[in-house]
Design a protein around this motif. Structure first.
Motif, PDB file in Angstrom:
ATOM      1  N   ASN A  26       0.828  -1.215   0.000  1.00  0.00           N
ATOM      2  CA  ASN A  26       0.000   0.000   0.000  1.00  0.00           C
ATOM      3  C   ASN A  26       0.855   1.255   0.000  1.00  0.00           C
ATOM      4  O   ASN A  26       0.519   2.254  -0.641  1.00  0.00           O
ATOM      5  CB  ASN A  26      -0.935   0.013   1.207  1.00  0.00           C
ATOM      6  N   ASP A  27       1.977   1.225   0.747  1.00  0.00           N
ATOM      7  CA  ASP A  27       2.881   2.381   0.787  1.00  0.00           C
ATOM      8  C   ASP A  27       3.484   2.644  -0.589  1.00  0.00           C
ATOM      9  O   ASP A  27       3.677   3.801  -0.986  1.00  0.00           O
ATOM     10  CB  ASP A  27       3.995   2.151   1.812  1.00  0.00           C
ATOM     11  N   VAL A  28       3.805   1.554  -1.315  1.00  0.00           N
ATOM     12  CA  VAL A  28       4.350   1.731  -2.672  1.00  0.00           C
ATOM     13  C   VAL A  28       3.278   2.333  -3.584  1.00  0.00           C
ATOM     14  O   VAL A  28       3.558   3.230  -4.377  1.00  0.00           O
ATOM     15  CB  VAL A  28       4.868   0.391  -3.233  1.00  0.00           C
ATOM     16  N   TYR A  29       2.020   1.838  -3.450  1.00  0.00           N
ATOM     17  CA  TYR A  29       0.926   2.426  -4.235  1.00  0.00           C
ATOM     18  C   TYR A  29       0.805   3.931  -3.936  1.00  0.00           C
ATOM     19  O   TYR A  29       0.598   4.740  -4.845  1.00  0.00           O
ATOM     20  CB  TYR A  29      -0.413   1.745  -3.888  1.00  0.00           C
ATOM     21  N   SER A  30       0.936   4.275  -2.649  1.00  0.00           N
ATOM     22  CA  SER A  30       0.810   5.689  -2.252  1.00  0.00           C
ATOM     23  C   SER A  30       1.901   6.544  -2.871  1.00  0.00           C
ATOM     24  O   SER A  30       1.661   7.692  -3.261  1.00  0.00           O
ATOM     25  CB  SER A  30       0.861   5.822  -0.724  1.00  0.00           C
ATOM     26  N   LEU A  31       3.119   5.992  -2.966  1.00  0.00           N
ATOM     27  CA  LEU A  31       4.222   6.738  -3.578  1.00  0.00           C
ATOM     28  C   LEU A  31       3.897   7.082  -5.035  1.00  0.00           C
ATOM     29  O   LEU A  31       4.245   8.155  -5.524  1.00  0.00           O
ATOM     30  CB  LEU A  31       5.523   5.925  -3.519  1.00  0.00           C
ATOM     31  N   VAL A  32       3.226   6.152  -5.700  1.00  0.00           N
ATOM     32  CA  VAL A  32       2.852   6.383  -7.107  1.00  0.00           C
ATOM     33  C   VAL A  32       1.699   7.377  -7.181  1.00  0.00           C
ATOM     34  O   VAL A  32       1.727   8.324  -7.964  1.00  0.00           O
ATOM     35  CB  VAL A  32       2.474   5.054  -7.789  1.00  0.00           C
ATOM     36  N   GLU A  33       0.684   7.173  -6.322  1.00  0.00           N
ATOM     37  CA  GLU A  33      -0.500   8.031  -6.373  1.00  0.00           C
ATOM     38  C   GLU A  33      -0.178   9.480  -6.022  1.00  0.00           C
ATOM     39  O   GLU A  33      -0.752  10.406  -6.581  1.00  0.00           O
ATOM     40  CB  GLU A  33      -1.565   7.496  -5.412  1.00  0.00           C
ATOM     41  N   THR A  34       0.725   9.669  -5.051  1.00  0.00           N
ATOM     42  CA  THR A  34       1.080  11.029  -4.627  1.00  0.00           C
ATOM     43  C   THR A  34       2.203  11.617  -5.465  1.00  0.00           C
ATOM     44  O   THR A  34       2.775  12.648  -5.118  1.00  0.00           O
ATOM     45  CB  THR A  34       1.486  11.050  -3.143  1.00  0.00           C
ATOM     46  N   LYS A  35       2.561  10.886  -6.528  1.00  0.00           N
ATOM     47  CA  LYS A  35       3.575  11.361  -7.488  1.00  0.00           C
ATOM     48  C   LYS A  35       4.950  11.568  -6.858  1.00  0.00           C
ATOM     49  O   LYS A  35       5.738  12.388  -7.308  1.00  0.00           O
ATOM     50  CB  LYS A  35       3.100  12.649  -8.170  1.00  0.00           C
ATOM     51  N   LYS A  36       5.219  10.819  -5.774  1.00  0.00           N
ATOM     52  CA  LYS A  36       6.577  10.848  -5.216  1.00  0.00           C
ATOM     53  C   LYS A  36       7.553  10.196  -6.205  1.00  0.00           C
ATOM     54  O   LYS A  36       8.734  10.448  -6.196  1.00  0.00           O
ATOM     55  CB  LYS A  36       6.620  10.091  -3.888  1.00  0.00           C
ATOM     56  N   ASP A  71      15.445   5.897 -12.711  1.00  0.00           N
ATOM     57  CA  ASP A  71      16.614   6.001 -11.829  1.00  0.00           C
ATOM     58  C   ASP A  71      16.465   4.940 -10.740  1.00  0.00           C
ATOM     59  O   ASP A  71      15.890   5.191  -9.678  1.00  0.00           O
ATOM     60  CB  ASP A  71      16.674   7.410 -11.229  1.00  0.00           C
ATOM     61  N   THR A  72      17.001   3.758 -11.003  1.00  0.00           N
ATOM     62  CA  THR A  72      16.760   2.590 -10.141  1.00  0.00           C
ATOM     63  C   THR A  72      17.299   2.800  -8.731  1.00  0.00           C
ATOM     64  O   THR A  72      16.610   2.532  -7.746  1.00  0.00           O
ATOM     65  CB  THR A  72      17.399   1.336 -10.769  1.00  0.00           C
ATOM     66  N   GLN A  73      18.546   3.289  -8.627  1.00  0.00           N
ATOM     67  CA  GLN A  73      19.149   3.429  -7.300  1.00  0.00           C
ATOM     68  C   GLN A  73      18.406   4.455  -6.456  1.00  0.00           C
ATOM     69  O   GLN A  73      18.176   4.258  -5.268  1.00  0.00           O
ATOM     70  CB  GLN A  73      20.634   3.825  -7.428  1.00  0.00           C
ATOM     71  N   ASN A  74      17.986   5.548  -7.083  1.00  0.00           N
ATOM     72  CA  ASN A  74      17.245   6.570  -6.351  1.00  0.00           C
ATOM     73  C   ASN A  74      15.895   6.025  -5.886  1.00  0.00           C
ATOM     74  O   ASN A  74      15.424   6.318  -4.783  1.00  0.00           O
ATOM     75  CB  ASN A  74      17.033   7.806  -7.229  1.00  0.00           C
ATOM     76  N   LEU A  75      15.290   5.162  -6.706  1.00  0.00           N
ATOM     77  CA  LEU A  75      14.001   4.557  -6.340  1.00  0.00           C
ATOM     78  C   LEU A  75      14.172   3.584  -5.179  1.00  0.00           C
ATOM     79  O   LEU A  75      13.341   3.542  -4.269  1.00  0.00           O
ATOM     80  CB  LEU A  75      13.405   3.845  -7.556  1.00  0.00           C
ATOM     81  N   ILE A  76      15.274   2.802  -5.194  1.00  0.00           N
ATOM     82  CA  ILE A  76      15.538   1.877  -4.077  1.00  0.00           C
ATOM     83  C   ILE A  76      15.702   2.668  -2.783  1.00  0.00           C
ATOM     84  O   ILE A  76      15.166   2.305  -1.727  1.00  0.00           O
ATOM     85  CB  ILE A  76      16.787   1.021  -4.368  1.00  0.00           C
ATOM     86  N   ASN A  77      16.440   3.787  -2.858  1.00  0.00           N
ATOM     87  CA  ASN A  77      16.616   4.645  -1.680  1.00  0.00           C
ATOM     88  C   ASN A  77      15.281   5.204  -1.202  1.00  0.00           C
ATOM     89  O   ASN A  77      15.039   5.334   0.000  1.00  0.00           O
ATOM     90  CB  ASN A  77      17.574   5.799  -2.002  1.00  0.00           C
ATOM     91  N   LEU A  78      14.405   5.539  -2.166  1.00  0.00           N
ATOM     92  CA  LEU A  78      13.080   6.051  -1.809  1.00  0.00           C
ATOM     93  C   LEU A  78      12.274   4.988  -1.059  1.00  0.00           C
ATOM     94  O   LEU A  78      11.590   5.277  -0.073  1.00  0.00           O
ATOM     95  CB  LEU A  78      12.339   6.490  -3.074  1.00  0.00           C
ATOM     96  N   LEU A  79      12.389   3.720  -1.502  1.00  0.00           N
ATOM     97  CA  LEU A  79      11.692   2.617  -0.821  1.00  0.00           C
ATOM     98  C   LEU A  79      12.231   2.438   0.596  1.00  0.00           C
ATOM     99  O   LEU A  79      11.468   2.196   1.533  1.00  0.00           O
ATOM    100  CB  LEU A  79      11.860   1.321  -1.616  1.00  0.00           C
ATOM    101  N   TYR A  80      13.549   2.534   0.756  1.00  0.00           N
ATOM    102  CA  TYR A  80      14.136   2.426   2.100  1.00  0.00           C
ATOM    103  C   TYR A  80      13.652   3.562   2.994  1.00  0.00           C
ATOM    104  O   TYR A  80      13.401   3.383   4.187  1.00  0.00           O
ATOM    105  CB  TYR A  80      15.660   2.459   2.018  1.00  0.00           C
ATOM    106  N   LYS A  81      13.520   4.762   2.403  1.00  0.00           N
ATOM    107  CA  LYS A  81      13.217   5.953   3.184  1.00  0.00           C
ATOM    108  C   LYS A  81      11.735   6.039   3.551  1.00  0.00           C
ATOM    109  O   LYS A  81      11.376   6.416   4.665  1.00  0.00           O
ATOM    110  CB  LYS A  81      13.600   7.191   2.366  1.00  0.00           C
ATOM    111  N   LYS A  82      10.863   5.666   2.611  1.00  0.00           N
ATOM    112  CA  LYS A  82       9.441   5.947   2.779  1.00  0.00           C
ATOM    113  C   LYS A  82       8.582   4.727   3.100  1.00  0.00           C
ATOM    114  O   LYS A  82       7.378   4.861   3.301  1.00  0.00           O
ATOM    115  CB  LYS A  82       8.891   6.607   1.498  1.00  0.00           C
ATOM    116  N   THR A  83       9.182   3.527   3.082  1.00  0.00           N
ATOM    117  CA  THR A  83       8.378   2.325   3.352  1.00  0.00           C
ATOM    118  C   THR A  83       9.062   1.473   4.421  1.00  0.00           C
ATOM    119  O   THR A  83      10.147   1.799   4.899  1.00  0.00           O
ATOM    120  CB  THR A  83       8.198   1.471   2.079  1.00  0.00           C
ATOM    121  N   LYS A  84       8.414   0.341   4.740  1.00  0.00           N
ATOM    122  CA  LYS A  84       8.944  -0.575   5.747  1.00  0.00           C
ATOM    123  C   LYS A  84      10.067  -1.459   5.207  1.00  0.00           C
ATOM    124  O   LYS A  84      10.490  -2.399   5.892  1.00  0.00           O
ATOM    125  CB  LYS A  84       7.819  -1.484   6.261  1.00  0.00           C
TER     126      LYS A  84
END
Length: 745
Positions: free
Chosen positions: A277-287, A314-327
């Protein structure tokens, strides 16, 4: 005679304090915290012991969990079947326990949070290591047994566990005023650490971490703060950062996909769904715009969560975003609290192992004392039988000459020859010299004649030699600590050889995940919202081309920046903030998205009063007017807040907001009541108040009357309203004083 009633007088606060402390200690010791010796809570200990008592061994058929739970509850744990079954299920879940203690058969839940089937459907039995390392020596008097809750059964105070289970399986529990959270560790590493401590009791935490470098979670993952572990293991408290394991796979067309193959231990259960759900939210909120699809392909073989990416992402930046904004990166709070010597104590790594090793020496001492006693008893009997074989003819003569067993026993033990008939005086003299012990005499009297066969006598002699060897061995173990240490080490090494598995969790020092936020190019957009509450933004040029249709179809039209916020004022006095970036931006004919979905606005409870962009009011003043004619001005800067919903004004009971309007300072305000009373006043006569104030009275209302409308006149455009079929030009009304009755129209 009726007994007199006894009334105990006491201070209420003291009684409450004592009762609460008793309750708290009961929860701490008897329910929530594990014992440092066996690493088990009472419910786990009782369940395993009951399975042992029922004979549900690893090499026997499975038995219904309902039978195990019922038997445990009836005999040892009177706290409800759900707590027992939950404990049984967790001990069988390999994704929660580093070393499962129960072998479950049936649906025992999943890593994604699915619950186990009801206990009437599932079956269980002991794991082999549980039987060998947790329960095998219970028959050797190694631990004390205590009465159960109703004193009809006996249960072990602690199980004779031979591995440091507290570290291997970890523990979590909430007591009264304290909580325990011990992470699981690798069995092989922990055994190496225990052996190192046995060889060197002065070992420190840093040296111990050469053998036990850190936790080993069943779900794998990566520990990201390696340098913090020494502090955590020294104090028994701290925070461990865990990350999921991520792999990048190449796909056709030059695209990539992110595959999560291991998750943090804290994500098991419902948190996997929350992560999605957190990943869906990142897409919906245009993060992020890089994710085009997400699928959970996890199965019994393991975790596999796949994120499909757009080309050029930008794969590495997206991985960092997952670490930062999700569980995908989470914190495991460590608090290694356990019951040690009867009281709760937070223990570091070395103290836990110290308590464990001390317990092992106690177990070994009691075990070998029991075994030595058995061998000494056996030696006594064997010596009696060997001696009896040498004088077997005399013994047969004694038995044949005795009138009863009592006389024969007295002769064999004390040489009493009275009442016994002998063939010769020499035999009687020899019989009077016999001095067998009570045990030896019993063994002789129970001996079968077949024991006199040559081979049987040889076997007896060999057994006697083995017994003497065992006695020497056990005495050496009990008298020499070094010998006992070797025995313990040998046993630990055999467990490691049989049951150790490779480490799953990586340990490293990883840098903080840094997300490069893409700068948003600021631009003018037009906010459109129709009468159904569906909102969107379009380019200014798109609006200009479709101006006539847009003005007809939409209730609110605002020109604002795409980085701005929209303020939604409602009749309930609430202000809801909405980020323009959260709104869909695109074509004029796109439907848009309901305001309810993007803010806390509830269309079933509230009505729109005024919608404006925050940038337009932040340097101006807002007029607030209510149904009961309460007016005030509020500085627009008060509404520049971070909260999504805030109270824009204070309302009296049964009052509601009629108008919110941005003012320039030159306007006049007209109030119209439900009974056709009108009052026009200068806006400058309305005082400025804080948003938390009620305001001042703008018009005196007759009993039962209330305002129906409030109008703001700018002085340039003529404004008219219809009253009973007649037009009233508001600009021609005489300007009166605030807080007067006005005129009838």
């Amino acid at each position: 005679m009726q007994q007199e009633e006894q009334i105990i007088r006491t201070e209420y606060s003291e009684l409450m304090q004592k009762s609460y402390i008793d309750y708290a200690m009961s929860v701490i010791i008897a329910r929530a915290l594990p014992d440092v010796r066996d690493g088990l809570k009472p419910v786990q200990r009782r369940t395993l012991y009951d399975m042992y008592e029922l004979g549900i061994r690893y090499d026997k058929p499975y038995r219904k969990c309902a039978r195990i739970v019922g038997d445990t509850m009836g005999k040892y744990h009177p706290h409800g079947d759900s707590s027992i079954y939950d404990a049984l299920v967790v001990m069988a879940q390999e994704f929660k326990k580093g070393l499962p203690l129960v072998d479950g058969h049936g649906n025992f839940g999943s890593i994604e949070g699915d619950g186990a089937a009801a206990m009437r459907y599932t079956e269980a039995r002991l794991q082999k290591i549980t039987q060998e390392a947790f329960l095998s020596d219970l028959d050797k008097d190694v631990v004390d047994f205590v009465p159960n809750f109703d004193e009809t059964e006996k249960e072990p105070e602690v199980l004779p566990v031979k591995i440091p289970n507290l570290l291997v399986n970890g523990s979590d529990g909430i007591a009264v005023g304290m909580v325990t959270s011990t992470p699981p560790h690798n069995l092989g590493e922990v055994i190496d650490g225990v052996i190192a401590y046995i060889k060197n009791p002065d070992i420190n935490t840093e040296q111990m971490m050469e053998y036990i470098p850190g936790p080993d979670f069943p779900t794998g993952g990566i520990i990201a703060n390696k340098d913090d572990l020494i502090q955590i293991y020294s104090t028994g408290m701290g925070k461990i950062k865990i990350r999921g394991k991520v792999e990048v796979e190449q796909v056709k067309g030059g695209k990539e996909r992110i595959v999560i193959t291991e998750i943090p231990y804290t994500m098991i259960g419902a948190n996997i769904g929350k992560f999605l759900n957190d990943v869906y939210s990142l897409v919906e909120t245009k993060k992020t715009n890089d994710i085009v699809d997400i699928t959970n392909q996890s199965s019994k073989e393991g975790i596999r969560i796949v994120l499909e990416l757009r080309k050029g992402a930008d794969t590495q930046n997206l991985i960092n975003l997952l670490y930062k904004k999700t569980k995908l990166e989470d914190t495991f709070g460590v608090n290694m609290l356990a019951v040690a010597e009867g009281r709760p104590e937070t223990l570091g790594l070395v103290p836990i192992i110290r308590h464990h090793v001390k317990f092992q020496y106690e177990l070994a001492t009691r075990k070998y004392q029991t075994l030595l006693k058995k061998e000494l008893d056996k030696k006594e009997i064997q010596e009696g039988l060997i001696k009896a074989c040498d004088v077997i003819d005399l013994i047969i003569e004694i038995l044949r000459g005795s009138k009863n067993v009592k006389d024969a026993r007295a002769c064999l033990t004390d040489g009493v020859t009275d009442n016994i008939t002998f063939k010769s005086a020499q035999s009687e003299k020899m019989a009077s010299e016999l001095r067998f012990t009570e045990r030896q005499t019993t063994a002789i009297l129970e001996m079968r004649l077949q024991k006199l066969i040559g081979l049987e006598i040889e076997a007896l002699m060999k057994d006697h030699e083995d017994t003497l060897k065992h006695i020497a061995e056990y005495e050496d173990i009990l008298e020499n600590r070094a010998t006992m240490a070797k025995v313990l080490i040998k046993e630990l090494q055999s467990y490691k050889k049989q049951y150790a598995v490779p480490r799953k969790t990586l340990i490293d020092n990883l840098e903080e995940a840094v997300v490069e936020e893409k700068k948003i190019e600021e631009m003018d957009v037009v906010f459109l919202m129709d009468r159904f509450g569906y909102a969107k933004t379009v380019d200014v040029s798109v609006y200009e081309r479709n101006k006539e249709a847009a003005d007809t179809e939409n209730r609110y039209i605002l020109t604002c920046k795409n980085t701005d916020k929209i303020c939604i004022f409602t009749n309930k006095g609430q202000m809801h903030l909405l980020k323009v970036l959260d709104l869909p931006y695109g074509k004029f004919r796109d439907k848009g998205i309901p305001i309810d979905n993007l803010s806390n606005y509830d269309s079933s409870e509230e009505n729109f009063i005024y919608i404006i962009n925050l940038g337009a009011i932040i340097h101006s003043r807002l007029l607030f007017g209510t149904k009961t004619a309460m007016l005030k001005m509020v500085d627009g800067s008060e509404f520049d807040v971070a909260k999504r919903t805030t109270a824009s004004t204070k309302l009296n009971e049964d009052d509601e907001l009629l108008i919110v309007h941005a003012m320039t300072g030159e306007e006049t305000v007209v109030m119209q009541s439900e009974k056709e009373m009108f009052l026009r006043i200068e806006a400058s006569t309305i005082p400025e108040k804080k948003k938390g104030a009620v305001g001042v009275r703008g018009m005196k209302l007759n009993a039962g009357d209330a305002l129906s409308n409030i109008y703001v006149l700018d002085g340039e455009n003529e404004q008219t309203v219809e009253v009973k079929g007649k037009e009233v030009v508001l600009n021609r009304l005489r300007v009166g004083n605030r807080d007067t009755k006005g005129t009838k129209r």
